[in-house]
Scaffold this motif. Structure first.
Motif, PDB file in Angstrom:
ATOM      1  N   ALA A 169       0.847  -1.204   0.000  1.00  0.00           N
ATOM      2  CA  ALA A 169       0.000   0.000   0.000  1.00  0.00           C
ATOM      3  C   ALA A 169       0.878   1.250   0.000  1.00  0.00           C
ATOM      4  O   ALA A 169       0.582   2.234  -0.688  1.00  0.00           O
ATOM      5  CB  ALA A 169      -0.923  -0.009   1.211  1.00  0.00           C
ATOM      6  N   HIS A 170       1.969   1.218   0.769  1.00  0.00           N
ATOM      7  CA  HIS A 170       2.901   2.350   0.747  1.00  0.00           C
ATOM      8  C   HIS A 170       3.520   2.520  -0.638  1.00  0.00           C
ATOM      9  O   HIS A 170       3.685   3.641  -1.121  1.00  0.00           O
ATOM     10  CB  HIS A 170       4.000   2.141   1.786  1.00  0.00           C
ATOM     11  N   ALA A 171       3.880   1.415  -1.282  1.00  0.00           N
ATOM     12  CA  ALA A 171       4.461   1.491  -2.622  1.00  0.00           C
ATOM     13  C   ALA A 171       3.483   2.113  -3.610  1.00  0.00           C
ATOM     14  O   ALA A 171       3.860   2.937  -4.451  1.00  0.00           O
ATOM     15  CB  ALA A 171       4.892   0.098  -3.091  1.00  0.00           C
ATOM     16  N   ARG A 172       2.212   1.716  -3.501  1.00  0.00           N
ATOM     17  CA  ARG A 172       1.198   2.302  -4.383  1.00  0.00           C
ATOM     18  C   ARG A 172       1.064   3.800  -4.145  1.00  0.00           C
ATOM     19  O   ARG A 172       0.714   4.559  -5.053  1.00  0.00           O
ATOM     20  CB  ARG A 172      -0.147   1.608  -4.181  1.00  0.00           C
ATOM     21  N   ALA A 173       1.343   4.246  -2.906  1.00  0.00           N
ATOM     22  CA  ALA A 173       1.279   5.672  -2.578  1.00  0.00           C
ATOM     23  C   ALA A 173       2.564   6.410  -2.955  1.00  0.00           C
ATOM     24  O   ALA A 173       2.676   7.608  -2.706  1.00  0.00           O
ATOM     25  CB  ALA A 173       0.993   5.846  -1.088  1.00  0.00           C
ATOM     26  N   GLY A 174       3.527   5.678  -3.505  1.00  0.00           N
ATOM     27  CA  GLY A 174       4.753   6.308  -3.976  1.00  0.00           C
ATOM     28  C   GLY A 174       5.901   6.312  -2.990  1.00  0.00           C
ATOM     29  O   GLY A 174       6.884   7.044  -3.176  1.00  0.00           O
ATOM     30  N   ALA A 175       5.832   5.491  -1.945  1.00  0.00           N
ATOM     31  CA  ALA A 175       6.865   5.516  -0.910  1.00  0.00           C
ATOM     32  C   ALA A 175       8.242   5.176  -1.470  1.00  0.00           C
ATOM     33  O   ALA A 175       8.413   4.213  -2.211  1.00  0.00           O
ATOM     34  CB  ALA A 175       6.511   4.553   0.218  1.00  0.00           C
ATOM     35  N   GLN A 176       9.219   5.975  -1.064  1.00  0.00           N
ATOM     36  CA  GLN A 176      10.623   5.751  -1.425  1.00  0.00           C
ATOM     37  C   GLN A 176      11.438   5.295  -0.214  1.00  0.00           C
ATOM     38  O   GLN A 176      12.504   4.711  -0.358  1.00  0.00           O
ATOM     39  CB  GLN A 176      11.227   7.043  -1.970  1.00  0.00           C
ATOM     40  N   LEU A 177      10.930   5.596   0.968  1.00  0.00           N
ATOM     41  CA  LEU A 177      11.574   5.223   2.222  1.00  0.00           C
ATOM     42  C   LEU A 177      10.522   4.617   3.141  1.00  0.00           C
ATOM     43  O   LEU A 177       9.446   5.203   3.332  1.00  0.00           O
ATOM     44  CB  LEU A 177      12.201   6.457   2.882  1.00  0.00           C
ATOM     45  N   LEU A 178      10.833   3.455   3.709  1.00  0.00           N
ATOM     46  CA  LEU A 178       9.942   2.776   4.639  1.00  0.00           C
ATOM     47  C   LEU A 178      10.582   2.792   6.019  1.00  0.00           C
ATOM     48  O   LEU A 178      11.740   2.397   6.173  1.00  0.00           O
ATOM     49  CB  LEU A 178       9.702   1.332   4.185  1.00  0.00           C
ATOM     50  N   LEU A 179       9.833   3.240   7.020  1.00  0.00           N
ATOM     51  CA  LEU A 179      10.343   3.326   8.386  1.00  0.00           C
ATOM     52  C   LEU A 179       9.738   2.214   9.235  1.00  0.00           C
ATOM     53  O   LEU A 179       8.523   1.973   9.191  1.00  0.00           O
ATOM     54  CB  LEU A 179      10.004   4.685   8.994  1.00  0.00           C
ATOM     55  N   VAL A 180      10.601   1.558  10.037  1.00  0.00           N
ATOM     56  CA  VAL A 180      10.144   0.421  10.839  1.00  0.00           C
ATOM     57  C   VAL A 180      10.710   0.503  12.263  1.00  0.00           C
ATOM     58  O   VAL A 180      11.531  -0.321  12.667  1.00  0.00           O
ATOM     59  CB  VAL A 180      10.555  -0.921  10.198  1.00  0.00           C
ATOM     60  N   TYR A 207      14.121   2.279   0.037  1.00  0.00           N
ATOM     61  CA  TYR A 207      15.010   2.259   1.194  1.00  0.00           C
ATOM     62  C   TYR A 207      14.195   1.882   2.430  1.00  0.00           C
ATOM     63  O   TYR A 207      13.001   2.206   2.544  1.00  0.00           O
ATOM     64  CB  TYR A 207      15.636   3.632   1.413  1.00  0.00           C
ATOM     65  N   VAL A 208      14.841   1.211   3.376  1.00  0.00           N
ATOM     66  CA  VAL A 208      14.222   0.854   4.648  1.00  0.00           C
ATOM     67  C   VAL A 208      15.130   1.334   5.772  1.00  0.00           C
ATOM     68  O   VAL A 208      16.345   1.086   5.744  1.00  0.00           O
ATOM     69  CB  VAL A 208      13.993  -0.668   4.763  1.00  0.00           C
ATOM     70  N   LEU A 209      14.552   2.016   6.750  1.00  0.00           N
ATOM     71  CA  LEU A 209      15.285   2.462   7.930  1.00  0.00           C
ATOM     72  C   LEU A 209      14.583   1.884   9.146  1.00  0.00           C
ATOM     73  O   LEU A 209      13.392   2.130   9.355  1.00  0.00           O
ATOM     74  CB  LEU A 209      15.323   3.986   8.011  1.00  0.00           C
ATOM     75  N   ALA A 210      15.332   1.106   9.943  1.00  0.00           N
ATOM     76  CA  ALA A 210      14.717   0.353  11.035  1.00  0.00           C
ATOM     77  C   ALA A 210      15.465   0.583  12.346  1.00  0.00           C
ATOM     78  O   ALA A 210      16.417  -0.133  12.663  1.00  0.00           O
ATOM     79  CB  ALA A 210      14.695  -1.125  10.688  1.00  0.00           C
ATOM     80  N   PRO A 211      15.028   1.567  13.153  1.00  0.00           N
ATOM     81  CA  PRO A 211      15.608   1.778  14.481  1.00  0.00           C
ATOM     82  C   PRO A 211      14.983   0.803  15.470  1.00  0.00           C
ATOM     83  O   PRO A 211      13.779   0.542  15.416  1.00  0.00           O
ATOM     84  CB  PRO A 211      15.213   3.217  14.804  1.00  0.00           C
ATOM     85  N   ALA A 212      15.792   0.269  16.383  1.00  0.00           N
ATOM     86  CA  ALA A 212      15.280  -0.788  17.247  1.00  0.00           C
ATOM     87  C   ALA A 212      15.785  -0.664  18.678  1.00  0.00           C
ATOM     88  O   ALA A 212      16.793  -0.014  18.945  1.00  0.00           O
ATOM     89  CB  ALA A 212      15.691  -2.153  16.684  1.00  0.00           C
ATOM     90  N   GLN A 213      15.064  -1.308  19.559  1.00  0.00           N
ATOM     91  CA  GLN A 213      15.564  -1.551  20.909  1.00  0.00           C
ATOM     92  C   GLN A 213      16.583  -2.685  20.809  1.00  0.00           C
ATOM     93  O   GLN A 213      16.349  -3.672  20.104  1.00  0.00           O
ATOM     94  CB  GLN A 213      14.428  -1.947  21.841  1.00  0.00           C
ATOM     95  N   MET A 228      19.161  -0.989  11.440  1.00  0.00           N
ATOM     96  CA  MET A 228      19.868  -0.963  10.159  1.00  0.00           C
ATOM     97  C   MET A 228      19.175  -0.096   9.123  1.00  0.00           C
ATOM     98  O   MET A 228      18.005   0.273   9.259  1.00  0.00           O
ATOM     99  CB  MET A 228      20.043  -2.380   9.613  1.00  0.00           C
ATOM    100  N   ALA A 229      19.953   0.212   8.091  1.00  0.00           N
ATOM    101  CA  ALA A 229      19.444   0.849   6.883  1.00  0.00           C
ATOM    102  C   ALA A 229      19.697  -0.117   5.734  1.00  0.00           C
ATOM    103  O   ALA A 229      20.772  -0.720   5.642  1.00  0.00           O
ATOM    104  CB  ALA A 229      20.151   2.175   6.631  1.00  0.00           C
ATOM    105  N   VAL A 230      18.680  -0.275   4.872  1.00  0.00           N
ATOM    106  CA  VAL A 230      18.759  -1.204   3.752  1.00  0.00           C
ATOM    107  C   VAL A 230      18.456  -0.432   2.470  1.00  0.00           C
ATOM    108  O   VAL A 230      17.538   0.398   2.437  1.00  0.00           O
ATOM    109  CB  VAL A 230      17.752  -2.362   3.920  1.00  0.00           C
ATOM    110  N   ASP A 231      19.210  -0.712   1.408  1.00  0.00           N
ATOM    111  CA  ASP A 231      18.974   0.007   0.158  1.00  0.00           C
ATOM    112  C   ASP A 231      17.945  -0.725  -0.702  1.00  0.00           C
ATOM    113  O   ASP A 231      17.526  -1.846  -0.370  1.00  0.00           O
ATOM    114  CB  ASP A 231      20.298   0.272  -0.572  1.00  0.00           C
ATOM    115  N   PRO A 232      17.492  -0.126  -1.817  1.00  0.00           N
ATOM    116  CA  PRO A 232      16.408  -0.729  -2.611  1.00  0.00           C
ATOM    117  C   PRO A 232      16.783  -2.049  -3.284  1.00  0.00           C
ATOM    118  O   PRO A 232      15.896  -2.740  -3.789  1.00  0.00           O
ATOM    119  CB  PRO A 232      16.115   0.347  -3.670  1.00  0.00           C
ATOM    120  N   TRP A 233      18.068  -2.396  -3.274  1.00  0.00           N
ATOM    121  CA  TRP A 233      18.505  -3.675  -3.842  1.00  0.00           C
ATOM    122  C   TRP A 233      18.589  -4.744  -2.762  1.00  0.00           C
ATOM    123  O   TRP A 233      18.962  -5.884  -3.012  1.00  0.00           O
ATOM    124  CB  TRP A 233      19.849  -3.499  -4.542  1.00  0.00           C
ATOM    125  N   GLY A 234      18.253  -4.342  -1.518  1.00  0.00           N
ATOM    126  CA  GLY A 234      18.262  -5.284  -0.411  1.00  0.00           C
ATOM    127  C   GLY A 234      19.591  -5.402   0.299  1.00  0.00           C
ATOM    128  O   GLY A 234      19.775  -6.295   1.135  1.00  0.00           O
TER     129      GLY A 234
END
Length: 271
Positions: A169-180, A207-213, A228-234
């Motif tokens: 759903a985020h991709a359909r909305a045009g998301a370039q960065l996903l936060l987790v 891109y994925v940015l995932a801050p964690a405990q 971690m941070a992950v690029d669009p190629w994984g």
């Protein structure tokens, strides 16, 4: 755009967590980050699941929200406030909410965690639905990063990571960065955290940015960390395994366009 994933080992004491978060956000700002994201439950990892009920705030008011607004303004930083408990319509449950603050200190987006974690392997058990009311709507926002351009950012929280349809759903909305922002348990994180993050990046070419405990908490819970941070190629761009810290990554809009042009999978969607 330079981004930062803030890793913490939050305690049950809100003032201590605010102090730690401020120091880490200052570190991110000094390193040139334009966006910094805190982990789930960053302001308080309670001794019991019900602790969050006593510490919830009304949306738009409260010391934790004031801290986020003031810090964003003073550091001229986009801040994603991981999650904090906000009052819901149900007296015995709260919303587990991720708030986004602009460099002017304005709250520009709110996402209430949709998917609620439940796990029981006979040794450890969790059921967030006992104290949390689920959200119902995906949230994607436009973030102005100045010379780095405008970025479409899709919000999610922890257990959401297992539900690919939210990210589609985020991709359909045009998301370039996903936060987790997350607080994955050590058990589930060790098994699934990295593979799920990389899968969400690959399948949505984002891109994925995932801050964690990341560590052992006062309540006995052990969280997996590995912010971690992950690029669009994984590919994993940066990572911190355990303990408090700042994970920095440079997001490249041209790299994103290049990957999406070479592999136009988003345009090939059928369902």
């Amino acid at each position: 755009m330079k981004v930062a994933a803030i890793q913490m080992v939050s305690s049950a004491r809100v003032p201590d967590n605010l102090h730690q978060a401020r120091a880490l956000l200052e570190q991110a700002a000094r390193a040139g980050a334009q966006l910094a994201a805190l982990p789930e439950y960053w302001s308080c990892m309670g001794l019991a699941e019900t602790d969050k009920l006593a510490r919830c705030e009304t949306y738009g008011d409260g010391p934790v929200q004031q801290f986020l607004a003031q810090t964003a303004r003073e550091l001229s930083l986009w801040i994603v406030g991981g999650t904090l408990p906000l009052a819901s319509a149900e007296p015995a449950r709260v919303c587990n909410s991720s708030l986004v603050y602009s460099p002017r200190g304005e709250c520009v987006a709110r996402y209430d965690k949709i998917h609620l974690f439940r796990f029981d392997n006979g040794r450890e058990a969790f059921d967030e639905a006992r104290t949390i009311a689920p959200g119902s709507q995906p949230v994607c926002l436009a973030l102005d990063a100045g010379e780095a351009g405008s970025w479409q950012v899709g919000l999610s929280v922890c257990y959401d990571l297992r539900f690919a349809e939210l990210y589609r759903a985020h991709a359909r909305a045009g998301a370039q960065l996903l936060l987790v922002p997350s607080a994955f348990t050590h058990t589930t994180g060790q098994a699934h955290w990295e593979v799920l993050l990389r899968a969400r990046a690959v399948e949505n070419l984002a891109y994925v940015l995932a801050p964690a405990q990341g560590g052992r908490h006062e309540n006995g819970r052990r969280t997996w960390g590995h912010s971690m941070a992950v690029d669009p190629w994984g590919e994993v761009m940066a990572l911190q395994a355990e303990g408090p810290g700042v994970v920095l990554a440079q997001l490249d809009a041209e790299r994103l366009r290049e990957v999406r042009a070479q592999l136009p999978a988003l345009a090939h969607r059928v369902l």
